[in-house]
Design an enzyme around this catalytic site. Structure first.
Site, PDB file in Angstrom:
ATOM      1  N   ARG A 253       0.826  -1.218  -0.049  1.00 58.86           N
ATOM      2  CA  ARG A 253      -0.134   0.155   0.189  1.00 58.86           C
ATOM      3  C   ARG A 253       0.738   1.275  -0.075  1.00 58.86           C
ATOM      4  NH1 ARG A 253      -5.155   0.022   1.469  1.00 58.86           N
ATOM      5  NH2 ARG A 253      -4.964  -1.773   2.699  1.00 58.86           N
TER       6      ARG A 253
ATOM      7  N   HIS B 122     -19.534   9.627   0.069  1.00 55.89           N
ATOM      8  CA  HIS B 122     -19.723   8.194   0.816  1.00 55.89           C
ATOM      9  C   HIS B 122     -21.444   8.291   0.880  1.00 55.89           C
ATOM     10  CE1 HIS B 122     -19.357   4.916   3.314  1.00 55.89           C
ATOM     11  NE2 HIS B 122     -20.418   5.439   4.289  1.00 55.89           N
TER      12      HIS B 122
ATOM     13  N   GLU C 145     -26.649  12.193  -4.985  1.00 56.42           N
ATOM     14  CA  GLU C 145     -25.258  12.423  -5.044  1.00 56.42           C
ATOM     15  C   GLU C 145     -24.486  13.467  -6.143  1.00 56.42           C
ATOM     16  OE1 GLU C 145     -22.670   8.759  -4.540  1.00 56.42           O
ATOM     17  OE2 GLU C 145     -24.271   7.561  -3.548  1.00 56.42           O
TER      18      GLU C 145
ATOM     19  N   GLU D 119      -9.181   8.148   9.667  1.00 57.61           N
ATOM     20  CA  GLU D 119     -10.203   7.347  10.154  1.00 57.61           C
ATOM     21  C   GLU D 119     -10.910   6.733   8.775  1.00 57.61           C
ATOM     22  OE1 GLU D 119     -13.772   7.731  13.291  1.00 57.61           O
ATOM     23  OE2 GLU D 119     -11.973   8.858  13.577  1.00 57.61           O
TER      24      GLU D 119
ATOM     25  N   ILE E 233      -8.634   1.794   0.525  1.00 59.35           N
ATOM     26  CA  ILE E 233      -8.037   2.678   1.721  1.00 59.35           C
ATOM     27  C   ILE E 233      -6.679   3.241   1.647  1.00 59.35           C
ATOM     28  CG2 ILE E 233      -7.534   2.419   4.153  1.00 59.35           C
ATOM     29  CD1 ILE E 233      -9.946   0.639   3.959  1.00 59.35           C
TER      30      ILE E 233
ATOM     31  N   ASN F  26     -14.044  13.168  -0.025  1.00 59.96           N
ATOM     32  CA  ASN F  26     -14.562  11.802  -0.520  1.00 59.96           C
ATOM     33  C   ASN F  26     -16.173  11.781  -0.385  1.00 59.96           C
ATOM     34  OD1 ASN F  26     -14.672   8.794  -1.063  1.00 59.96           O
ATOM     35  ND2 ASN F  26     -15.191   8.531   1.041  1.00 59.96           N
TER      36      ASN F  26
ATOM     37  N   ASP G  79     -13.699   6.836   6.335  1.00 58.45           N
ATOM     38  CA  ASP G  79     -15.162   7.499   6.387  1.00 58.45           C
ATOM     39  C   ASP G  79     -15.596   8.239   7.502  1.00 58.45           C
ATOM     40  OD1 ASP G  79     -15.542   6.300   3.662  1.00 58.45           O
ATOM     41  OD2 ASP G  79     -16.357   4.500   4.683  1.00 58.45           O
TER      42      ASP G  79
ATOM     43  N   SER H 286     -22.960  11.654   1.907  1.00 57.54           N
ATOM     44  CA  SER H 286     -22.041  12.767   2.562  1.00 57.54           C
ATOM     45  C   SER H 286     -20.979  13.006   1.718  1.00 57.54           C
ATOM     46  CB  SER H 286     -21.621  12.151   3.991  1.00 57.54           C
ATOM     47  OG  SER H 286     -22.944  11.844   4.652  1.00 57.54           O
TER      48      SER H 286
HETATM   49  C1  GRF Z   1     -21.295   6.259  -5.147  1.00 55.42           C
HETATM   50  O1  GRF Z   1     -22.291   5.590  -4.550  1.00 55.42           O
HETATM   51  C2  GRF Z   1     -20.412   6.871  -4.227  1.00 55.42           C
HETATM   52  O2  GRF Z   1     -20.936   7.603  -3.146  1.00 55.42           O
HETATM   53  C3  GRF Z   1     -19.480   5.626  -3.478  1.00 55.42           C
HETATM   54  O3  GRF Z   1     -19.098   4.888  -4.764  1.00 55.42           O
HETATM   55  C4  GRF Z   1     -19.808   5.110  -5.950  1.00 55.42           C
HETATM   56  C5  GRF Z   1     -19.293   5.757  -6.918  1.00 55.42           C
HETATM   57  O4  GRF Z   1     -20.191   5.705  -7.954  1.00 55.42           O
HETATM   58  N1  GRF Z   1     -18.133   6.026  -2.851  1.00 55.42           N
HETATM   59  P1  GRF Z   1     -19.491   6.248  -9.338  1.00 55.42           P
HETATM   60  O5  GRF Z   1     -18.189   5.550  -9.654  1.00 55.42           O
HETATM   61  O6  GRF Z   1     -19.263   7.769  -9.258  1.00 55.42           O
HETATM   62  O7  GRF Z   1     -20.605   5.966 -10.486  1.00 55.42           O
END
Ligand code: GRF
Length: 224
Positions: free
Chosen positions: A65, A109, A174, A143, A92, A107, A145, A136
C-alpha cells in the site's frame, strides 16, 4: 484568477465524475486530471470523452500500500491541484498519504455519516430501520469515512425499498451534492482547520444540507 484545480480519483463507473465534469463551468473549478487505480474503469472513458488528462495506476502492480500511495501522491502532485476528490475510489489510503493532503482531500460516501461508514450502506440502513438515509461529502482523515462532513443530501426511505431501489434514488442526489460542495470550496467558502469543517471561516457544528428542490444549502438540523 486561475481556476480552482481538481484531481479526481476513481475506481469504477464514474457517474460522480461525470456530474463533476458537467458542472465545471458553473462550479468555477477545472478538472486537471482523472486517475484510476483500475485500468478498466468505465469512468476513464468518460474522462477521455471529455478531453481530460487521465492516468492509470494499477494497485496490483505494487508490492504494498505504501508504494502505491507514494506513487499516487506523486502523480497528483504533478498536476498541482487545489483539491483531490475521491469519487468512487475503492481503496483505503494510508496515514502518510492522508496527512500529506490533509484539508485538500474529500470523498463522497453513500450514507449520512457518521452513520454507516464502510460498505453496504444501503443494506445496513434498511436493516437498521432508519427513516432517513443519504450521502455525505467529507474531508478525509486517517479514520475510514470518519473525517469531518462538509455537505449531505438526505432521502426518506420507503417501506418497500430494497438496496437497489435506494441506490437508484440516491445516486442522482449524489450527483447534485458533490459538484456543489466542490463549488463551495472553489469559492473559498469551505475550509478545514483542526479536523473541522469551516464555513466562511467559522467551524460548522453541523454539516450543510443540500435542499435539492430549491438547489440551495440549509444548515444541518440534527436528525431530520
Ligand atoms: C458512489 O455511490 C459513491 O458514493 C461511492 O461509490 C459510488 C461511486 O459511483 N463512494 P460512481 O463511480 O461515481 O458512479
Amino acid at each position: 484568477m486561475s481556476a480552482f484545480r481538481l484531481v479526481v480519483v476513481i475506481s469504477g463507473r464514474g457517474s460522480n465524475l461525470d456530474s463533476l465534469i458537467r458542472y465545471q463551468r458553473q462550479g468555477g473549478y477545472q478538472i486537471a486530471a482523472v486517475i484510476s487505480n483500475r485500468p478498466q474503469a468505465a469512468g476513464l472513458e468518460i474522462a477521455r470523452q471529455a478531453g481530460l488528462d487521465t492516468a492509470v495506476l494499477d494497485h496490483q502492480s505494487f508490492e504494498n500500500r505504501e508504494q502505491f500511495d507514494r506513487e499516487l501522491a506523486a502523480l497528483i502532485d504533478r498536476r498541482q491541484p487545489d483539491l483531490v476528490v475521491l469519487a468512487g475510489f475503492m481503496r483505503i489510503l494510508g496515514a502518510e498519504f492522508v496527512s500529506r493532503f490533509e484539508g485538500r482531500l474529500i470523498n463522497i460516501h453513500p450514507s449520512l455519516l457518521p452513520q454507516f461508514p464502510g460498505i453496504k450502506t444501503h443494506e445496513r440502513a434498511l436493516q437498521a430501520g432508519v427513516q432517513w438515509h443519504g450521502a455525505s461529502v467529507h474531508f478525509v482523515n486517517a479514520e475510514v469515512d470518519g473525517g469531518p462532513v462538509i455537505g449531505q443530501v438526505r432521502m426518506r426511505l420507503r417501506p418497500d425499498d430494497d438496496a437497489a431501489s435506494v441506490a437508484d434514488r440516491l445516486l442522482p442526489l449524489e450527483h447534485r451534492l458533490l459538484p456543489r460542495v466542490v463549488a463551495l470550496m472553489a469559492e473559498g467558502r469551505v475550509s478545514y482547520a483542526e479536523n473541522k469543517t469551516c464555513l466562511d471561516g467559522a467551524p460548522c457544528a453541523e454539516p450543510l444540507v443540500l435542499n435539492v428542490d430549491a438547489d440551495c444549502w440549509e444548515p444541518g438540523r440534527g436528525d431530520p
